[in-house]
Design an enzyme around this catalytic site. Structure first.
Site, PDB file in Angstrom:
ATOM      1  N   SER A  13     -18.426 -48.128  -0.720  1.00  0.00           N
ATOM      2  CA  SER A  13     -18.247 -47.519  -2.040  1.00  0.00           C
ATOM      3  C   SER A  13     -19.260 -46.410  -2.288  1.00  0.00           C
ATOM      4  CB  SER A  13     -18.319 -48.582  -3.143  1.00  0.00           C
ATOM      5  OG  SER A  13     -19.627 -49.116  -3.262  1.00  0.00           O
ATOM      6  N   ILE A  89     -30.610 -54.142  10.544  1.00  0.00           N
ATOM      7  CA  ILE A  89     -32.032 -53.833  10.574  1.00  0.00           C
ATOM      8  C   ILE A  89     -32.250 -52.883  11.744  1.00  0.00           C
ATOM      9  CG2 ILE A  89     -34.355 -54.738  10.941  1.00  0.00           C
ATOM     10  CD1 ILE A  89     -33.435 -57.332   9.628  1.00  0.00           C
ATOM     11  N   HIS A 106     -31.017 -49.161  -1.616  1.00  0.00           N
ATOM     12  CA  HIS A 106     -31.291 -50.603  -1.626  1.00  0.00           C
ATOM     13  C   HIS A 106     -31.080 -51.116  -3.048  1.00  0.00           C
ATOM     14  CE1 HIS A 106     -33.089 -54.359  -0.314  1.00  0.00           C
ATOM     15  NE2 HIS A 106     -33.790 -54.366  -1.438  1.00  0.00           N
ATOM     16  N   ASP A 142     -37.270 -51.488   4.211  1.00  0.00           N
ATOM     17  CA  ASP A 142     -37.208 -51.226   2.772  1.00  0.00           C
ATOM     18  C   ASP A 142     -38.548 -50.788   2.179  1.00  0.00           C
ATOM     19  OD1 ASP A 142     -34.514 -51.948   2.782  1.00  0.00           O
ATOM     20  OD2 ASP A 142     -34.937 -54.038   2.317  1.00  0.00           O
TER      21      ASP A 142
END
Length: 209
Positions: A13, A89, A106, A142
């Protein structure tokens, strides 16, 4: 014209939001996935965007998969690689190969709640504000320099699903803006900092709902 390669694992999306933004100066060169049945691949193909997939389960190691994926990506000579729900990852080798031109979104206000299950963890922690973060990707998961954040309220009756839907709306807003700023040269990474020009459209943090 800047070539952009977008990586997805599912419906994509955020990839759709970037494509539909029709960013000036950007060419969506390809949409690639680690899942050959990802719904986003069919969506992109219907719009005449090149697509391809590579099953990570066919490789003996994470690095072997990343190296094969890098070869596919590099065939499109990308100026920017966008992780739009790419559920892998990445190895340090992959991150270094695209250093300064690899961004991710994120679903939390980093540095809070790195990794998975962000919405459940935000609710369990009693957060009153949650959100999403666009950041440059570095080898540490992250933890790359923050480009933009979108904050949304957490309501007393929220579930992980209702909060996720609200955060996703914020993602669809700030991610295309971040890509547009990169393409236009309005932001770049310098060391561990993001440098923005005065006319950058994305902000550090803002409440979106």
């Amino acid at each position: 014209m800047k070539n952009i390669v977008i990586l997805i694992s599912g419906r994509g999306s955020n990839m759709q939001a970037i494509v539909e933004a029709q960013i000036p100066g950007a060419r969506i060169a390809a949409v690639l996935s680690n899942n050959e049945t990802a719904a986003g691949l069919a969506w992109a193909a219907e719009r005449n965007i090149a697509t391809d997939s590579l099953n990570h389960k066919s490789f003996d190691s994470r690095l072997a998969f990343d190296e094969a994926m890098m070869r596919k990506i590099d065939a499109y000579q990308p100026d920017l690689v966008v992780l739009a729900g790419f559920m892998r990852i990445l190895t340090p080798e992959f991150c270094r190969h695209y250093e300064g031109r690899l961004i991710n979104i994120h679903p939390s206000l980093l540095p809070a709640f790195t990794g998975l299950h962000t919405h459940e963890r935000a609710i369990e922690a009693g957060c009153r504000i949650a959100g999403c973060t666009v950041h440059f990707v570095t080898p540490e998961l992250d933890c790359g320099p923050v480009i933009a954040q979108g904050a949304v309220p957490v309501f007393d009756n929220d579930t992980a699903d209702t909060l996720a839907a609200r955060v996703l709306e914020a993602e669809h807003l700030i991610f295309p803006q971040a890509v547009a700023d990169f393409v236009a040269g309005r932001l770049k990474i310098s060391g561990n900092r993001v440098i923005r020009s005065p006319d950058a459209t994305v902000q550090n943090t803002r409440l979106l709902a």
